[in-house]
Design an enzyme around this catalytic site. Structure first.
Site, PDB file in Angstrom:
ATOM      1  CE  LYS A  37      -1.807  -7.065   2.143  1.00  0.00           C
ATOM      2  NZ  LYS A  37      -2.589  -6.705   3.339  1.00  0.00           N
ATOM      3  CB  THR A  38      -6.776 -10.094   4.110  1.00  0.00           C
ATOM      4  OG1 THR A  38      -6.203  -8.839   3.765  1.00  0.00           O
ATOM      5  CG2 THR A  38      -7.726  -9.911   5.288  1.00  0.00           C
ATOM      6  CG  ASP A 224      -1.509  -6.721   6.626  1.00  0.00           C
ATOM      7  OD1 ASP A 224      -0.801  -7.234   5.732  1.00  0.00           O
ATOM      8  OD2 ASP A 224      -2.650  -6.268   6.424  1.00  0.00           O
ATOM      9  CD  GLU A 225      -0.024  -3.836   3.250  1.00  0.00           C
ATOM     10  OE1 GLU A 225       1.090  -3.940   2.688  1.00  0.00           O
ATOM     11  OE2 GLU A 225      -1.088  -3.841   2.627  1.00  0.00           O
ATOM     12  CD  GLN A 255       1.449  -4.555  -3.386  1.00  0.00           C
ATOM     13  OE1 GLN A 255       0.451  -3.847  -3.367  1.00  0.00           O
ATOM     14  NE2 GLN A 255       1.401  -5.846  -3.121  1.00  0.00           N
ATOM     15  NE  ARG A 613      -3.046  -1.525  -6.341  1.00  0.00           N
ATOM     16  CZ  ARG A 613      -2.835  -2.503  -5.472  1.00  0.00           C
ATOM     17  NH1 ARG A 613      -3.707  -2.732  -4.526  1.00  0.00           N
ATOM     18  NH2 ARG A 613      -1.755  -3.261  -5.547  1.00  0.00           N
TER      19      ARG A 613
END
Length: 741
Positions: A37-38, A224-225, A255, A613
């Site tokens: 995503k970044t 973002d997020e 998430q 993770r």
């Protein structure tokens, strides 16, 4: 600027390329864990600029300074110096910067306003409680309730209206505290952290011309997020994007694990309702984990109902199956994890820093810490005391705040007698009371001899010394105009006597004083770095920078240590090897989630975050017996383990007390970091408790939500709350605001 669009798109998979190419209109990018995503956000910024959009018309908002800096660095590699003109920051940084320019229009604050962090806010609320003759032991409850109100965009007047209709008796006690707190903030020319967004929203709503100015300035907005946004952040975003509708949000409903912090997952689930013409793109290719880890994670999260359907896949290797170890006891669990770490280091060539231990509650770390110390395994607890929260740093920051904003009585109260200069609390409290009654800042009274003489019961010695102190502060203020920030800090350290105080510390505390001196040296270095990167920045900008560093921006040392942290602290991170410990009912999922489908689904999302993770190895552990409050209790394996199909997981029972693994220890580990102590917070004495309680019963707390009774005695009840920021609390049976579920 030379930018080859073909090269940019060559770096992207088909779905990423679609997101980067979609430049106009509303865009929702559902980005699964490890799906890049970044990269999408960064490349989209580059593509906007390549297609003629001026970089200063782009606003990109992330949730941490660390993420913002990473995005800036990546953008610069792609497009060079043009990236510096993109306004890329956190929500709070964006609002703080905007308010410095615009807040004067409100007539309530000036542009040099102070930003109060949580501890500053707590100090001010404590003073308000004292003035109202309320029990200051309840300050945490009042602070949390006021924070919740601000994040829901409810000011003191509106809160009062709602409290009159509310069944929550506590809210009626909050009303006068909230009103006085807001009054004191205005008098101090200060905003708390929640105000940064709240006041910006109010400013936009009241002054449409200011809103339109920033709508025209930022025609392209990237968030973002987005699943982690609260009500205030959501409204701010809607206001900014309303005119041109060029908004791109990136996130993953699977998430969303911060509901207890005010995040509202509905913001991302309802994006298409808010923007009916929106384009929706799913990023489902994972670049982080092996196939087995990913398939196991997908199997767990598929059991949630409130989500947008997607299935992550990867071209990575199949890898090892997820390993589940059911241990005999919690002590056995620590032994097995320790021995497995030693095996990974000695036989599989992993480094300590490749390994993370994730747990649902901070209290789970103790046995692992004790075992790691005995086995000489270096570790670090992520989420401990932050650098800028240390006493000596807070003291010098308080000096800087008063230098920048003489109306700031909260920071003034902290340092007026630090180091000791004969300004005792009795006389100072008389001065502060006079200031509060007159509505004038303390420094304004001190600098006016006639006003100072009007303060009752002040002795002449105090008047002289407080005027000398004020003269020193004003001299520092003059020096701030001609000296760099790091030079100013050095002047404050020496001329205030603070450094002398530390150097003359008694021998029995000399080691602690030496540590504080080292920390202050590091603070000067931090200021010097800031000046280097911001050569024309004013003192207020440096204070902005420090105030906006959050717990999520904690520097993760590169030293090779095992990382230990809660699942919530691990979001956004990745590790080659991950242990998720305590995979038991009542822990993950937390017992308090049983009575609510919404809470249970958030617990499952937390589990999903923990599993994703891991890059190469994922080990889950549980204990058949665990000691809780001195009593050993039988445990059941978490339902989330059972939700993983056998084809992706290898289950084993290792019910023995000790494992010996030969290991060469040539490493002298650094001192391990210690976790914070559990805090006991009293609650308002306005509720009637149930007649009796039993261990294991489910409760609902008026403020802290769902919890499980862990222990009961004649006077107290111990509850483990689902909200990880609350954790364990010991409450008085006669005052605890709890109800049985």
């Amino acid at each position: 600027m030379n930018l080859d669009n073909k090269n940019i798109f060559d770096d992207l998979n088909p779905q990423q390329a679609k997101a980067v190419a979609c430049l106009e209109g509303a865009l929702l990018v559902m980005a699964g864990a490890g799906s890049g995503k970044t990269r999408v956000l960064t490349y989209r910024i580059a593509n906007l600029i390549a297609n003629g959009v001026a970089p200063w018309k782009i606003l990109a908002i992330t949730f941490t300074n660390k993420a913002a800096n990473e995005m800036k660095a990546r953008a610069q590699k792609l497009i060079g110096d043009a990236a510096k003109e993109v306004w890329l920051s956190t929500f709070h940084s964006f609002c703080a910067r905007l308010l410095r320019r615009e807040i004067a229009v409100t007539g309530k604050f000036t542009s040099n306003f102070a930003i109060y962090d949580a501890s500053d806010s707590k100090s001010l609320i404590t003073r308000c409680l004292g003035e109202l003759d309320f029990d200051i032991g309840k300050v945490n409850s009042f602070q949390a309730r006021i924070s919740d109100a601000k994040n829901a965009l409810i000011d003191a007047a509106h809160f009062k209206e709602l409290a009159l209709k509310s069944h929550r008796e506590f809210d009626k006690f909050v009303v006068p505290v909230y009103e006085m707190y807001e009054k004191r903030l205005r008098e101090n020319n200060a905003l708390d952290f929640d105000d940064l967004i709240f006041v910006t929203v109010k400013l936009f709503r009241k002054y449409p011309d200011v809103l339109e100015k920033y709508q025209n300035r930022y025609r392209y907005i990237l968030i973002d997020e987005y699943q982690d946004t609260n009500e205030a952040q959501y409204v701010l975003t809607r206001l900014l994007a309303d005119k041109y509708q060029n908004i791109c949000v990136v996130g993953d409903a699977d998430q969303s694990i911060y509901g207890w912090r005010g995040a509202d997952m509905r913001n991302i689930l309802n994006f298409e309702r808010d923007y009916p013409e929106a384009t929706v793109i799913k990023l489902e290719q994972n670049y982080r984990s092996t196939k087995n880890i990913l398939d196991a994670s997908n199997a767990v999260i598929a059991n949630n109902v409130e989500r947008k359907e997607k299935t992550l896949w990867t071209q990575n290797e199949r890898g090892e199956k997820v390993k589940f170890i059911n241990c005999a006891t919690d002590k056995t669990e620590a032994i097995i994890v320790s021995s497995e770490i030693q095996r990974l280091i000695t036989q599989e060539n992993f480094m300590y820093k490749d390994i993370a231990i994730l747990y649902r509650m901070n209290s789970q770390s103790r046995l692992f810490e004790e075992k790691f110390i005995r086995d000489e395994i270096p570790y670090i607890i992520i989420g401990g005391l932050r650098f800028y929260e240390r006493k000596e740093i807070k003291d010098i920051l308080a000096y800087l705040h008063v230098i920048a904003n003489p109306r700031d009585d909260v920071h003034l109260s902290r340092i007026v007698n630090v180091p000791r200069r004969g300004l005792g609390s009795t006389n100072f409290n008389r001065l502060r009371t006079f200031a509060e009654q007159s509505g004038l800042p303390i420094m304004e009274i001190v600098r006016d001899k006639n006003l100072l003489m009007q303060v009752p019961s002040l002795n002449s010695g105090f008047r002289q010394k407080i005027q000398e102190f004020a003269a020193m502060i004003m001299l520092f203020a003059e020096m701030s105009k001609t000296h760099s920030i790091d030079q100013l800090i050095n002047l404050v350290l020496e001329d205030s006597g603070y450094m002398k105080m530390l150097k003359e510390t008694p021998e029995d505390t000399a080691a602690e004083a030496a540590s504080r001196i080292e920390n202050l040296g590091e603070f000067v270095s931090a200021a010097k770095d800031f000046v280097k990167n911001n050569p024309n920045a004013a003192l207020e900008e440096f204070l902005n920078h420090v105030a906006l560093i959050t717990d999520l921006d904690a520097n993760d040392t590169e030293e090779s240590r095992v990382r230990m942290m809660t699942i919530h602290a691990a979001k956004g991170l990745e590790f080659p090897v991950v242990f998720v410990v305590g995979m038991e009912e009542d822990i993950l999922p937390h017992a308090a989630a049983w009575s609510s489908d919404i809470e249970l689904e958030e617990e499952r999302r937390a589990c999903y975050v923990a599993l994703t993770r891991a890059k190469k190895k994922l080990i889950l552990t549980a204990a058949e017996n665990r000691m809780i409050f001195g009593k050993t209790r039988d445990r059941e394996v978490s339902r989330f383990v059972d939700e993983i199909p056998d084809e992706f997981i290898m289950r084993s029972d290792r019910k023995f007390s000790r494992i010996q693994v030969p290991v060469q220890r040539n490493y002298n580990p650094p001192t391990a970091y210690r976790p914070a102590q559990v805090k006991i917070s009293p609650t308002p004495k306005i509720y009637t408790p149930p007649v009796s309680w039993q261990v294991g019963e489910q409760v609902n707390h008026k403020k802290w939500g769902l919890g499980t009774v862990m222990a009961v005695d004649a006077k107290t009840i111990t509850i483990s709350f689902a909200n990880p920021e609350v954790g364990l609390k010991i409450l008085g049976l006669k005052v605890a605001p709890i109800n049985k579920i």
